[in-house]
Design an enzyme around this catalytic site. Sequence first.
Site, mmCIF file in Angstrom:
data_model
loop_
_atom_site.group_PDB
_atom_site.id
_atom_site.type_symbol
_atom_site.label_atom_id
_atom_site.label_comp_id
_atom_site.label_asym_id
_atom_site.label_seq_id
_atom_site.Cartn_x
_atom_site.Cartn_y
_atom_site.Cartn_z
ATOM 1 N N GLN A 151 39.651 46.358 39.530
ATOM 2 C CA GLN A 151 38.257 45.887 39.579
ATOM 3 C C GLN A 151 37.496 46.230 38.293
ATOM 4 O OE1 GLN A 151 36.498 43.852 41.387
ATOM 5 N NE2 GLN A 151 38.192 43.419 42.758
ATOM 6 N N SER A 152 38.198 46.353 37.181
ATOM 7 C CA SER A 152 37.550 46.699 35.909
ATOM 8 C C SER A 152 36.480 45.667 35.515
ATOM 9 C CB SER A 152 38.614 46.761 34.808
ATOM 10 O OG SER A 152 38.008 46.780 33.536
ATOM 11 N N ASN A 153 35.268 46.171 35.285
ATOM 12 C CA ASN A 153 34.200 45.298 34.767
ATOM 13 C C ASN A 153 34.455 44.957 33.305
ATOM 14 O OD1 ASN A 153 32.409 45.484 37.146
ATOM 15 N ND2 ASN A 153 32.333 47.654 36.576
#
Length: 325
Positions: A73-75
């Site tokens: 879920q890396s922004n």
Amino acid sequence: MADIGPVPLAVLPTPLQELARLRQALGGPRLLVKRDDLTGLGLGGNKVRKLEYLVADARAQGAHTLITAGAPQSNHARQTAAAAARCGLGCVLVLGPIAPTSITGNLLLNTLFGARIRWAGARDPFAVMDEVAAEERAAGRVPYIIPYGGSNAVGAAGYLHAMGELKRQLEEQGETLNHIVVASGSGGTQAGMVVGARAYGLPTQILGVSIAQEAPALRRKVFDLALLTAAHHGVPFDLTPEAIDVNADYTGAGYGHMGAPEREAIRLVAATEGLLLDPVYTGRAMAGLIDLIRRGAFADDETVLFWHTGGAPALFAYAEALTAP
Ligand SMILES: Cc1ncc(COP(=O)(O)O)c(C=O)c1O
């Protein structure tokens, strides 16, 4: 080294707003928010400012493909994918360790931006990035590797110059500040701010709320990167590591594990201000700020700025935990 001008990717300046209803709910100091969740590109966030400088450097090196790494879920990965799409570059994201069962939040957006995803499994993501870079070269393309969080002396320039933007806004709006509170993970945002505060003459405390690391390690990381950033951009720098303010009291069950404090912060800010935080970074930093306010860490006549660094697209991946009673 010459400072390469940024590639304009972000909608700037981001708004500087007051959080009057949140203050009413909490008591304590005056609260402002700097809306870097509204940097625009690919649903915004702090990495867009860093990517303006990283993509400029990539272009200067003739790069065809951006490669970076992060959690599922890396922004940062999502904003890198959006920047690549906007600039007509390829993008490979090394995510890990394994693919989750549901493709939602940032992971969904990565696919819409056309990024190729490589799952690292048990392997070191840096080794996988090197392998991808070799494959790109073999295919006749020039790769450009961006470290975790875009946190190097090039990327940190985004936050060095964001401090100039903030200073102008404070002057225009007749505001003065005592403290900035910001989520600190890979350290590039806080390091850039620390150098920018020197470069633009903004004497305010910059408190990094640690997302995962213990205080000594994060302080060292931010200090080392601030030193490199200052040298790279020709800013005089005379700070010691002790002058870097970090608080690691709110790391809870570790990176990516949203607990009761983050959930309370997300719900409170959404319900009082219509403002969305995220489960991993800004929810945790705000939970820290709320606790510090409740403990009386700030005087009522002080002003605290919460620097919103984005991340709300990850909320959808935490729907169950957020709606649990
Ligand atoms: C929403 C959000 N806030 C804060 C951070 C932390 O920024 P930095 O890695 O520059 O410390 C990140 C990094 O990924 C992020 O995605």
